[in-house]
Design an enzyme around this catalytic site. Structure first.
Site, PDB file in Angstrom:
ATOM      1  N   VAL A  51     -31.432 -54.440  -8.061  1.00 22.07           N
ATOM      2  CA  VAL A  51     -30.125 -53.940  -7.631  1.00 22.07           C
ATOM      3  C   VAL A  51     -29.195 -55.134  -7.463  1.00 22.07           C
ATOM      4  O   VAL A  51     -29.508 -56.082  -6.736  1.00 22.07           O
ATOM      5  CB  VAL A  51     -30.229 -53.151  -6.307  1.00 22.07           C
ATOM      6  CG1 VAL A  51     -28.851 -52.678  -5.852  1.00 22.07           C
ATOM      7  CG2 VAL A  51     -31.190 -51.982  -6.441  1.00 22.07           C
ATOM      8  N   GLY A  92     -38.577 -55.997  -2.079  1.00 22.15           N
ATOM      9  CA  GLY A  92     -37.152 -55.975  -1.768  1.00 22.15           C
ATOM     10  C   GLY A  92     -36.429 -54.900  -2.544  1.00 22.15           C
ATOM     11  O   GLY A  92     -36.731 -53.713  -2.431  1.00 22.15           O
ATOM     12  N   ASP A  93     -35.466 -55.314  -3.365  1.00 22.26           N
ATOM     13  CA  ASP A  93     -34.702 -54.383  -4.192  1.00 22.26           C
ATOM     14  C   ASP A  93     -35.089 -54.516  -5.662  1.00 22.26           C
ATOM     15  O   ASP A  93     -34.290 -54.246  -6.549  1.00 22.26           O
ATOM     16  CB  ASP A  93     -33.198 -54.609  -3.996  1.00 22.26           C
ATOM     17  CG  ASP A  93     -32.752 -56.005  -4.393  1.00 22.26           C
ATOM     18  OD1 ASP A  93     -33.578 -56.929  -4.371  1.00 22.26           O
ATOM     19  OD2 ASP A  93     -31.569 -56.188  -4.724  1.00 22.26           O
ATOM     20  N   GLU A  94     -36.328 -54.918  -5.915  1.00 20.09           N
ATOM     21  CA  GLU A  94     -36.846 -55.085  -7.273  1.00 20.09           C
ATOM     22  C   GLU A  94     -37.905 -54.025  -7.576  1.00 20.09           C
ATOM     23  O   GLU A  94     -38.763 -53.738  -6.737  1.00 20.09           O
ATOM     24  CB  GLU A  94     -37.463 -56.475  -7.451  1.00 20.09           C
ATOM     25  CG  GLU A  94     -36.471 -57.593  -7.241  1.00 20.09           C
ATOM     26  CD  GLU A  94     -37.120 -58.958  -7.251  1.00 20.09           C
ATOM     27  OE1 GLU A  94     -36.447 -59.911  -7.677  1.00 20.09           O
ATOM     28  OE2 GLU A  94     -38.288 -59.079  -6.833  1.00 20.09           O
TER      29      GLU A  94
END
Length: 171
Positions: A51, A92-94
């Site tokens: 993201v 995380g955002d991965e």
């Protein structure tokens, strides 16, 4: 006792926030999928998603909204792939998506473009429409290698190249 064992299994193989496969399960599913791809002379695409500017989202809307957006993104991912594919949270955002059963790279790329378009549509949170931009990179088994770590590294590198292209074109 059964419930305790079930919970232990969930913590071992699934991400607590999103319910997606975690790194351990991603490796196991990759090993099975790559063996199947080899046997059927098919390709497997490993897609790395991130993201863009997620810190800004957390700062602007709060961490609870950021967590909710990650869960909504996870649901959207799962609804957008086939049951034979695997969606996981890398951290995380991965996220990592394994798209299986492709005969050629063009088919896989078409699937990636469709998936990224779906993920980039705004997310509705408490009546607010929150846009999210996704950067992505991919690697193909067996063309890009046979080992999971090498393919993850390739797709991660390609994702960062995508992020850099976006920064250059925006700046």
């Amino acid at each position: 006792m059964k419930r305790v064992l079930k919970k232990a299994h969930e913590f071992s193989y699934y991400d607590e926030l999103t319910g997606l496969a975690n790194r351990r399960l991603l490796v196991e599913r990759f090993n099975r999928a790559s063996a199947r791809a080899k046997r059927h002379q098919q390709k497997l695409l490993l897609l790395f998603l991130d993201v863009d500017d997620f810190k800004r989202i957390n700062d602007e809307f709060g961490h609870s909204t950021g967590d909710l957006l990650l869960r909504l993104l996870a649901k959207r991912l799962c609804k957008s792939v086939r049951s034979t594919d695997t969606v996981g949270r890398y951290g995380g955002d991965e996220f990592i998506v394994m798209l299986t059963g492709f005969q050629n790279y063009d088919d896989a790329l078409a699937a990636v473009e469709k998936l990224c378009a779906i993920l980039s549509m705004p997310y509705d949170v408490d009546g607010a429409s929150i846009p999210m931009s996704i950067s992505h990179g991919s690697a193909v088994y067996p063309d890009g290698g046979h080992a999971y770590p090498a393919l993850v590294q390739q797709s991660d590198t390609a994702m960062y190249q995508c992020k850099n292209r976006k920064r250059i074109s925006a700046g």
